[in-house]
Design a protein around this motif. Structure first.
Motif, PDB file in Angstrom:
ATOM      1  N   ILE A 291       0.833  -1.196   0.000  1.00  0.00           N
ATOM      2  CA  ILE A 291       0.000   0.000   0.000  1.00  0.00           C
ATOM      3  C   ILE A 291       0.870   1.249   0.000  1.00  0.00           C
ATOM      4  N   THR A 292       0.408   2.272  -0.679  1.00  0.00           N
ATOM      5  CA  THR A 292       1.088   3.562  -0.754  1.00  0.00           C
ATOM      6  C   THR A 292       0.051   4.654  -0.954  1.00  0.00           C
ATOM      7  N   LEU A 293       0.422   5.877  -0.589  1.00  0.00           N
ATOM      8  CA  LEU A 293      -0.430   7.034  -0.852  1.00  0.00           C
ATOM      9  C   LEU A 293       0.067   7.847  -2.041  1.00  0.00           C
ATOM     10  N   SER A 294       1.180   7.420  -2.624  1.00  0.00           N
ATOM     11  CA  SER A 294       1.748   8.108  -3.779  1.00  0.00           C
ATOM     12  C   SER A 294       1.147   7.557  -5.065  1.00  0.00           C
ATOM     13  N   LYS A 295       0.553   8.428  -5.857  1.00  0.00           N
ATOM     14  CA  LYS A 295      -0.041   7.997  -7.123  1.00  0.00           C
ATOM     15  C   LYS A 295       1.026   7.499  -8.091  1.00  0.00           C
ATOM     16  N   ASN A 296       2.160   8.191  -8.131  1.00  0.00           N
ATOM     17  CA  ASN A 296       3.233   7.768  -9.027  1.00  0.00           C
ATOM     18  C   ASN A 296       3.780   6.400  -8.640  1.00  0.00           C
ATOM     19  N   GLN A 297       3.978   6.192  -7.325  1.00  0.00           N
ATOM     20  CA  GLN A 297       4.481   4.898  -6.878  1.00  0.00           C
ATOM     21  C   GLN A 297       3.482   3.790  -7.187  1.00  0.00           C
ATOM     22  N   HIS A 298       2.208   4.058  -6.941  1.00  0.00           N
ATOM     23  CA  HIS A 298       1.174   3.055  -7.203  1.00  0.00           C
ATOM     24  C   HIS A 298       1.165   2.647  -8.671  1.00  0.00           C
ATOM     25  N   GLU A 299       1.266   3.620  -9.546  1.00  0.00           N
ATOM     26  CA  GLU A 299       1.219   3.344 -10.986  1.00  0.00           C
ATOM     27  C   GLU A 299       2.414   2.525 -11.426  1.00  0.00           C
ATOM     28  N   LEU A 300       3.620   2.932 -11.008  1.00  0.00           N
ATOM     29  CA  LEU A 300       4.814   2.222 -11.457  1.00  0.00           C
ATOM     30  C   LEU A 300       4.932   0.850 -10.791  1.00  0.00           C
ATOM     31  N   ALA A 301       4.618   0.761  -9.503  1.00  0.00           N
ATOM     32  CA  ALA A 301       4.690  -0.535  -8.823  1.00  0.00           C
ATOM     33  C   ALA A 301       3.732  -1.535  -9.451  1.00  0.00           C
ATOM     34  N   THR A 302       2.535  -1.077  -9.800  1.00  0.00           N
ATOM     35  CA  THR A 302       1.562  -1.956 -10.458  1.00  0.00           C
ATOM     36  C   THR A 302       2.091  -2.443 -11.795  1.00  0.00           C
ATOM     37  N   GLU A 303       2.732  -1.553 -12.544  1.00  0.00           N
ATOM     38  CA  GLU A 303       3.306  -1.934 -13.832  1.00  0.00           C
ATOM     39  C   GLU A 303       4.469  -2.907 -13.654  1.00  0.00           C
ATOM     40  N   ARG A 304       5.273  -2.712 -12.640  1.00  0.00           N
ATOM     41  CA  ARG A 304       6.396  -3.617 -12.397  1.00  0.00           C
ATOM     42  C   ARG A 304       5.915  -5.013 -12.018  1.00  0.00           C
ATOM     43  N   VAL A 305       4.830  -5.076 -11.252  1.00  0.00           N
ATOM     44  CA  VAL A 305       4.235  -6.371 -10.911  1.00  0.00           C
ATOM     45  C   VAL A 305       3.742  -7.069 -12.178  1.00  0.00           C
ATOM     46  N   ARG A 306       3.096  -6.290 -13.055  1.00  0.00           N
ATOM     47  CA  ARG A 306       2.596  -6.863 -14.303  1.00  0.00           C
ATOM     48  C   ARG A 306       3.745  -7.384 -15.160  1.00  0.00           C
TER      49      ARG A 306
ATOM     50  N   ARG B 133       0.157 -12.976  -7.224  1.00  0.00           N
ATOM     51  CA  ARG B 133       0.789 -13.005  -5.905  1.00  0.00           C
ATOM     52  C   ARG B 133       0.899 -11.631  -5.255  1.00  0.00           C
ATOM     53  N   ILE B 134       0.767 -10.560  -6.037  1.00  0.00           N
ATOM     54  CA  ILE B 134       0.982  -9.213  -5.498  1.00  0.00           C
ATOM     55  C   ILE B 134      -0.173  -8.307  -5.897  1.00  0.00           C
ATOM     56  N   GLU B 135      -0.672  -7.569  -4.915  1.00  0.00           N
ATOM     57  CA  GLU B 135      -1.660  -6.521  -5.160  1.00  0.00           C
ATOM     58  C   GLU B 135      -1.099  -5.199  -4.642  1.00  0.00           C
ATOM     59  N   ILE B 136      -1.085  -4.177  -5.479  1.00  0.00           N
ATOM     60  CA  ILE B 136      -0.637  -2.847  -5.085  1.00  0.00           C
ATOM     61  C   ILE B 136      -1.868  -1.956  -4.940  1.00  0.00           C
ATOM     62  N   ARG B 137      -2.000  -1.317  -3.792  1.00  0.00           N
ATOM     63  CA  ARG B 137      -3.171  -0.485  -3.527  1.00  0.00           C
ATOM     64  C   ARG B 137      -2.771   0.963  -3.235  1.00  0.00           C
ATOM     65  N   LEU B 138      -3.614   1.886  -3.671  1.00  0.00           N
ATOM     66  CA  LEU B 138      -3.510   3.286  -3.265  1.00  0.00           C
ATOM     67  C   LEU B 138      -4.405   3.421  -2.035  1.00  0.00           C
ATOM     68  N   GLN B 139      -3.798   3.227  -0.856  1.00  0.00           N
ATOM     69  CA  GLN B 139      -4.607   3.075   0.353  1.00  0.00           C
ATOM     70  C   GLN B 139      -3.845   3.538   1.590  1.00  0.00           C
ATOM     71  N   ASP B 140      -4.572   4.130   2.540  1.00  0.00           N
ATOM     72  CA  ASP B 140      -4.040   4.530   3.839  1.00  0.00           C
ATOM     73  C   ASP B 140      -3.978   3.302   4.751  1.00  0.00           C
ATOM     74  N   TYR B 141      -2.914   3.203   5.536  1.00  0.00           N
ATOM     75  CA  TYR B 141      -2.768   2.038   6.413  1.00  0.00           C
ATOM     76  C   TYR B 141      -3.927   1.920   7.395  1.00  0.00           C
ATOM     77  N   ARG B 142      -4.556   3.046   7.730  1.00  0.00           N
ATOM     78  CA  ARG B 142      -5.675   3.015   8.672  1.00  0.00           C
ATOM     79  C   ARG B 142      -6.928   2.393   8.073  1.00  0.00           C
ATOM     80  N   ASP B 143      -6.937   2.225   6.759  1.00  0.00           N
ATOM     81  CA  ASP B 143      -8.130   1.719   6.079  1.00  0.00           C
ATOM     82  C   ASP B 143      -8.016   0.269   5.634  1.00  0.00           C
ATOM     83  N   VAL B 144      -6.915  -0.396   5.989  1.00  0.00           N
ATOM     84  CA  VAL B 144      -6.771  -1.813   5.632  1.00  0.00           C
ATOM     85  C   VAL B 144      -7.691  -2.633   6.539  1.00  0.00           C
TER      86      VAL B 144
END
Length: 407
Positions: A201-216, A223-234
């Motif tokens: 999980i991350t709050l950075s839009k850029n990190q979320h986008e690139l991490a998701t692409e790297r997983v793909r 095996r991996i899910e990347i979320r744009l999410q606050d730790y308090r909301d898991v």
């Protein structure tokens, strides 16, 4: 105007020369009579005051005022970067009040989901290309681990990830939550080499986008899910393992207990967690003796707050977690920041074409300043291995030898 400024500065320069004796030469704009702040044949650092509004920031300087003057373009500084940083600390060291009150300044900020998201995006969403220019090839933006001291940055960052995953005793098929996953390096390693099922999980839009692409690209979507999410909301617990690397600095001193409570809630009773983060070396969670906190808050990490390791352990216990292993990696972060700073300097031309001059100056002084601060014990980095308190850790070996045998 120039002559008036020089006359006004001369008494101050004479006092500073006798007081600090640093190899610094000061000019008003591009000409005029040089004012030396030490006894030397050749200056190591030259400061050119470009605007009169920068003068008050130099008269009684600390790292906050000096950094602000440089970032805002009120002064230009010439000299090797290491000499510039040492000179800044020398000025700040001599200008601070003798009672050391700056070491007791504490900052406390409001941390809401909206405010924290804005702060994270301010820092991490400069651009992926910007970070890629000076980080290692896996874009790991946290303290590396130099097992022998002679590794490359790439080797040390991979060793850091493996060091963490071994500490939490990650096993194939286990479910891992990585809080503040960055560009995905840890979860990619955990899934590909340790066989884990991961949520990052991350709050950075850029990190979320690139991490998701790297997983793909790695073919690890199952095996991996990347979320744009606050730790308090898991909410989809339980997890077998939780890692938080370079993230809790954004939580806030007043929120540490709820933060650790959330980690405790997300973990299975027999689970393990790793908190890896920067700490203050002031036992009262205050400012470093040379200042710098206001500069960091204003320009680099809005609303960032650093606790002392004692505060970390106390709030961790209050949050229902028991610390089992504590490791200080301050020297490792000093070397990491030095490597980043060197790469930043080597890529200066390209970086200046990516961002505006002000942003380039912010990052230049920030990376070099952090290297100095870690080197001189003004800030530290601790890895704390923990688990839900009150349970027998029967599966944990009696010594730490298991971390190093067979490597």
């Amino acid at each position: 105007m120039g002559a008036i400024v020089e006359v006004a500065l001369m008494p101050w320069a004479r006092r500073m020369k006798d007081k600090v004796n640093l190899p610094i030469r000061l000019y008003w704009r591009d000409g005029g009579t040089p004012l030396d702040l030490g006894h030397f044949e050749r200056p190591a650092v030259t400061i050119r005051v470009k605007d009169a509004s920068g003068l008050p920031l130099l008269i009684d300087p600390n790292l906050d005022t000096l950094g602000r003057a440089y970032v805002e373009g009120l002064i230009d500084v010439e000299g090797a970067l290491a000499d510039v940083v040492a000179a800044a600390h020398g000025l700040a060291d001599h200008a601070q009040p003798e009672n050391g009150l700056i070491g007791r300044i504490k900052r406390s900020f409001v941390h809401t989901r909206e405010v924290d998201a804005e702060a994270i995006q301010y820092h991490y969403d400069v651009s992926n290309a910007f970070y890629r220019s000076w980080l290692d090839e896996n874009m790991v933006y946290s303290c590396a681990y130099f097992e022998n001291g002679d590794e490359t940055l790439e080797q040390a960052q991979l060793a850091k990830i493996d060091h963490i995953l071994r500490k939490i005793r990650l096993q194939p098929g286990q479910r891992l939550l990585d809080i503040g996953c960055g560009w995905g390096a840890l979860v990619l390693r955990a899934a590909s080499s340790f066989g884990a099922r991961c949520v990052g999980i991350t709050l950075s839009k850029n990190q979320h986008e690139l991490a998701t692409e790297r997983v793909r690209q790695a073919g690890l979507q199952d095996r991996i899910e990347i979320r744009l999410q606050d730790y308090r909301d898991v909410r989809d617990e339980p997890f077998d393992r939780v890692t938080s690397v370079g993230m809790f600095e954004h939580v806030g001193l007043d929120n540490l207990v709820p933060y650790f409570q959330q980690i405790r809630r997300l973990l299975r009773p027999e689970g393990w967690a790793m908190n890896h983060g920067i700490t203050s070396t002031d036992a009262h969670d205050g400012e470093t003796k040379h200042g710098g906190g206001s500069f960091i808050e204003r320009y680099v990490f809005p609303r960032g707050e650093l606790p002392h390791i004692g505060t970390v352990l106390r709030t961790m216990q209050e949050g229902g977690l028991e610390a089992f292993d504590i490791e200080n990696l301050r020297r490792h972060y000093a070397r990491t920041c030095s490597a980043w700073s060197e790469r930043f300097e080597a890529s200066a031309h390209a970086l200046r074409s990516m961002v505006d001059e002000r942003t380039w100056r912010i990052w230049r002084v920030y990376l070099a300043g952090c290297a100095w601060a870690f080197e001189h014990d003004e800030i530290a980095l601790y890895q704390v291995l923990c688990r839900p308190s009150g349970r027998v850790a029967a599966e944990l070996p009696w010594s730490r030898r298991w971390l190093y045998d067979g490597r």
